[in-house]
Design a protein around this motif. Structure first.
Motif, short mmCIF file in Angstrom:
data_model
loop_
_atom_site.label_atom_id
_atom_site.label_comp_id
_atom_site.label_asym_id
_atom_site.label_seq_id
_atom_site.Cartn_x
_atom_site.Cartn_y
_atom_site.Cartn_z
N GLY A 46 9.25 14.38 1.02
CA GLY A 46 8.15 15.07 1.66
C GLY A 46 6.94 15.18 0.76
O GLY A 46 6.99 14.78 -0.40
N SER A 47 5.87 15.70 1.32
CA SER A 47 4.63 15.85 0.56
C SER A 47 4.04 17.22 0.82
O SER A 47 4.03 17.68 1.96
CB SER A 47 3.60 14.81 1.00
N LEU A 48 3.57 17.85 -0.23
CA LEU A 48 2.79 19.07 -0.07
C LEU A 48 1.34 18.70 -0.34
O LEU A 48 1.07 18.06 -1.35
CB LEU A 48 3.22 20.12 -1.09
N LEU A 72 0.83 -1.20 0.00
CA LEU A 72 0.00 0.00 0.00
C LEU A 72 0.87 1.26 0.00
O LEU A 72 1.77 1.41 0.82
CB LEU A 72 -0.90 -0.01 1.23
N GLY A 73 0.58 2.13 -0.93
CA GLY A 73 1.29 3.42 -0.97
C GLY A 73 0.56 4.43 -0.10
O GLY A 73 -0.67 4.53 -0.16
N VAL A 74 1.28 5.12 0.73
CA VAL A 74 0.64 6.15 1.55
C VAL A 74 1.28 7.50 1.26
O VAL A 74 2.45 7.59 0.90
CB VAL A 74 0.74 5.87 3.07
N THR A 75 0.50 8.54 1.43
CA THR A 75 1.04 9.88 1.30
C THR A 75 0.18 10.83 2.12
O THR A 75 -0.70 10.39 2.85
CB THR A 75 1.11 10.32 -0.18
N GLY A 76 0.42 12.08 2.04
CA GLY A 76 -0.36 13.06 2.79
C GLY A 76 0.56 14.09 3.41
O GLY A 76 1.74 13.83 3.64
N GLY A 77 0.01 15.24 3.67
CA GLY A 77 0.80 16.35 4.19
C GLY A 77 1.36 16.09 5.57
O GLY A 77 2.26 16.79 6.03
N HIS A 78 0.85 15.05 6.24
CA HIS A 78 1.30 14.79 7.61
C HIS A 78 2.63 14.05 7.64
O HIS A 78 3.25 13.92 8.69
CB HIS A 78 0.23 13.99 8.36
N ILE A 79 3.04 13.50 6.49
CA ILE A 79 4.26 12.70 6.49
C ILE A 79 5.49 13.61 6.43
O ILE A 79 5.56 14.53 5.62
CB ILE A 79 4.23 11.68 5.34
#
Lengths: 405, 447
Positions: A229-231, A78-85
């Motif tokens: 990182g993620s924006l 499972l790929g996860v992402t989000g601004g919290h990472i």
């Protein structure tokens, strides 16, 4: 090999959910057997906001993938992402016990644990700790320390962490649909596995995955992950901007963005209009092309500028020998590479998954880079698995451990 | 052109002298609660007929009422007795509250001492030139009609004289507590809310804000047409961290008297004061006001104030204060043209000493800016509002609403569209909400 070599990558994106079924081969190549996707609902900025709806969409995507690949899906990466990472680099160090002077495998585990002994917010958990470099007694450039002599083992790690509950929610959402989650992988890390080859990683490269809800990035310098990182800004925002700016519904705005949008200013003739067709196919509202492009340009520029600020903080930008790789659905926007070149001051290329065979249509589409990358990631993890059954169980446990904390 | 005295002491700021008075049994309880975390510089006075209760109070100054009338016992629930007892101790009351520029009177109405003596204390305080803010608690409905009637009568009397009356209905406060909570908890919560509002208002008046809110704004916010006792809406929230603006607002809206912000829609005037450490950004304030605006009707006038206080550190707090017309008008004894709450110019008519001093101070100022205090350098910005301020305090009835009007224009926090991200968690970087289209934030003309 056989059954074990079938791997499924699942990416829950903001605009679409896609499941890619791939076959990993002994020689390190992978073959795509089928790609299933479904439009995503209940996901905002890369995070699930509506459990039930998102669950339905995941099921749709998985069923689609099963049909196309003729494989029963029992487990996924499972790929996860989000601004919290968030991510940071940290060095772990241990002293080798007095009674021996050879570095063995368990020292590696210890040094990794020691690198993780940093305070992350209490609600966060570690997603990855990726090895960058080893040092033995202060000497760097050691590739594999196991079996070498030394008193002190140090290792730099790139540590990625995120809010535990949000990550667990994604896992839970998938589990409720059916398949087991073998591992969670931070999306840009997966993407980088297929858009960069080893050479590019060594030269230094920046991968920007411009998705629907988030813009993820990862920086490789000297073959190791240096920054990621993620924006929480993505194509969704662009569509939303168009919808608000030109006062047209979201669906039309999305269509307009995909078909006509460009992020470059001054490319259109003054007063050039785009005619929007209504449901019956007749000419409806007219929109000035320059307006559309201005809206997109503002958003894309801002996104890149925010990104650049984060990258400048670490100072890796001048060392990107292989340049910038743009992927993800938003990289299909016209002129996005030119804008990226202008802002980052480094050559930018549009890219998609490489080093795979099978469905050409799948891996040449930048929208599927992450899902294919998940398979590559899984493949890369496999040879690392120790051969004895016991340690394999331990390794499994450590995967679990990754998302338990 | 108005000459600017460059050497004038820009901020010889004297703290407003505040006395917090707890009257009667309920008042003393509240007072004890307030003292747990007292606003800086406040003095406490406990006034009661019941000697035993008075001894138990931790206030520094104590006044016993009715040495002859009640002989150390309570007023027995009779306001007449309370009134007589207070008459008897008139001099002592005067001595205790003397010298204060502001008197905060905490009183539980409905009983003997509170209902009877409240108007005397208020009258005495006003006679001494203090501004009077009354924090009145109304009894529970189950305490009987008689008690409620006594409370209402006393409230009406207090309203005539006090500058501002903030009314807490015990029934409403009870709603805030879980039904299974112990009675002790229920009362503690009530006292806590009152204590919080006392502190918030004390801070509001004492802190010189970047955008200052004064007593007049306070009075405007609580003014309400109609004769019935207005319902007071009060919310206070404090938070730190990345999302402190939103967290503070969420907490403020959760206050028991806030009703989750639902009632704000009908309020005419809403006072909002935002305070934070030196690190507070304009954008944070903007975000806060943006989300607050969603709860506020279009017709509502917002009295906005912002203060920077180094003591706040990384925290940010928001105080929301408003009054609503009571939905069911309570039958009251008809009075000729009653003053519901003293109108705004009230402090000006009487011109207490400290109020006159005020024009000497610039309205735009950081509390913490030591440089600005010592540097005689002319600051064009602080000097600017001065003439306006003078005009306003020169009892010019026209100037008042005008000033409020201009303030209104400056603080137009248009709710900015977020489209499909309306309901999702905002993405805030550098205080900018990234969900709002970039071209809107950067004022790029589209169309």
């Amino acid at each position: 090999m056989g059954k074990d070599s079938i791997v499924v990558g699942l990416e829950i994106g903001t605009s679409k959910i896609c499941a890619v079924v791939g076959e990993t081969r002994g020689d390190g190549t992978i073959r795509i057997l089928g790609v299933g996707h479904a439009p995503s609902r209940g996901v905002r900025k890369g995070e699930i906001v509506d459990f039930e709806t998102a669950g339905k969409c995941i099921r749709e995507a998985l069923v689609d993938a099963e049909e196309k690949s003729d494989v029963m899906i029992g487990s996924v990466y499972l790929g996860v992402t989000g601004g919290h990472i968030e991510s940071f680099n940290n060095r772990g160090a241990i002293n080798i016990p007095e009674d021996r002077d050879e570095i063995c495998e368990e020292d590696f585990e210890d040094v990794q644990t020691s690198a993780r002994e940093v305070s992350i917010p209490s609600q966060n958990m570690f997603v990855h700790s990726i090895l960058q470099h080893y040092f033995i007694d202060g000497q760097d450039g050691v590739l594999n320390p196991i079996g070498m002599l030394g008193r002190r083992l140090e290792a730099d790690f790139h540590i990625i962490h995120g809010v535990a509950n949000r990550i667990k929610n994604s896992i839970r959402c998938v589990k409720e649909v059916g398949p087991e989650v073998l591992d969670v992988v931070y999306a840009p890390l997966a993407t980088a596995q297929v858009v960069l080859d080893q050479n590019q990683k060594s030269l230094g490269a920046l991968v920007i995955d411009m998705g629907g809800g988030t813009t993820d990035y990862i920086v490789y310098v000297d073959g190791a992950v240096q920054q990621s990182g993620s924006l929480p800004i993505g194509g969704d925002h662009m569509t939303n901007d168009i919808s608000l700016g030109l006062r047209i519904p979201m669906a039309k705005a999305e269509k307009l963005k995909v078909e006509e949008g460009s992020v470059l200013l001054g490319e259109s003739h003054p007063g050039e209009m785009i005619v929007l067709k209504d449901e019956t196919g007749f000419a409806g509202k007219e929109v000035e092309r320059e307006m559309l492009n201005t809206i997109l340009h503002c958003r894309a520029r801002e996104t890149f500028e925010l990104l650049k600020r984060q990258l400048d903080a670490e100072g890796h930008l001048p060392y990107l020998g292989a340049g910038i790789m743009l992927t993800g659905g938003c990289s299909l926007l016209k002129g996005i590479d030119q804008l990226a070149e202008e802002i980052f001051g480094a050559p930018a290329h549009l890219t998609h998954a490489h080093a795979v065979s099978g469905l050409t249509s799948a891996f040449e589409n930048p929208q599927f880079s992450t899902a294919i990358g998940l398979i590559k990631y899984a493949e890369a993890m496999q040879p690392e698995r120790p051969k004895s059954l016991l340690t394999r169980v331990l390794r499994k446990f450590s995967f679990l451990w990754m998302w338990m904390f | 052109m108005i000459p600017i005295d460059r050497n004038r002491p820009t901020a010889v700021q004297q703290d407003v002298r505040i006395k917090i008075v707890g009257l009667g049994g309920a008042g003393s309880n509240t007072l004890d609660r307030i003292m747990l975390d007292a606003p800086p510089g406040a003095e406490f006075v406990a006034i009661n007929t019941d000697m035993q209760a008075l001894t138990g109070s931790v206030a520094a100054e104590k006044v016993q009422l009715g040495r002859a009338t009640t002989r150390g016992l309570g007023a027995g629930g009779d306001p007449e007795v309370g009134y007589a007892a207070a008459e008897e101790a008139l001099d002592e009351i005067r001595a205790a509250i003397g010298g204060a520029q502001m008197v905060f009177l905490c009183v539980g109405l409905g009983g003997g001492t509170g209902s009877g003596a409240a108007r005397i204390v208020v009258a005495q305080a006003r006679e001494q030139g203090a501004l009077v803010i009354v924090f009145a608690t109304l009894p529970f409905t189950f305490e009987g009609r008689r008690r409620m009637a006594q409370a209402e009568e006393a409230l009406a009397a207090v309203r005539r004289d006090a500058d501002v009356v903030i009314c807490f209905e015990n029934d409403k406060m009870g709603d805030a507590v879980a039904p299974l909570a112990g009675i002790q908890d229920a009362f503690t919560t009530a006292d806590q809310t009152i204590s919080q509002s006392v502190r918030a208002i004390a801070a509001l008046v004492q802190r010189r804000g970047v955008m200052h809110l004064g007593f007049d704004e306070l009075a405007t916010a609580l003014r309400c047409p109609g004769e019935a006792a207005p319902r007071c809406l009060f919310g206070f929230g404090e938070a730190d961290g990345d999302n402190r603006a939103n967290d503070a607002l969420a907490r403020a809206l959760k206050s028991p008297l806030m009703d989750k912000g639902r009632m704000l829609d009908d309020a005419r005037n809403v006072l909002v004061n935002v305070a934070g450490g030196p690190g507070m950004t304009l954008n944070e304030v903007q975000i806060l006001m943006e989300s607050l605006n969603r709860h506020i009707g279009d017709e509502t006038r917002i009295l906005f104030g912002a203060a920077v206080d180094p003591r706040m550190g990384l925290r940010m707090s928001v105080t929301i204060l408003s009054a609503l017309e009571a939905q069911v008008p309570v039958a009251m004894t008809p009075r000729p043209a009653p003053r519901v709450v003293a109108p705004a110019p009230a402090p000006v008519e009487r011109k207490p000493e400290w109020e006159i001093e005020e024009p000497a101070m610039p309205t735009v100022e950081y509390v913490d800016s030591d440089d600005a205090m010592t540097e005689p350098e002319p600051m064009p910005l602080p000097a600017e509002p001065e003439p306006v301020r003078v005009a306003a305090s020169a009892a010019n009835p026209v100037a008042k609403p005008k000033r409020a009007e201009t303030k209104q224009e400056q603080m137009q926090f248009e709710p900015v569209a977020r489209g499909r991200f309306e309901k999702s968690e905002p993405t805030i970087v550098d205080g900018q909400n990234l969900d709002v289209p970039t071209f809107m934030r950067r004022n790029v003309k589209v169309k």
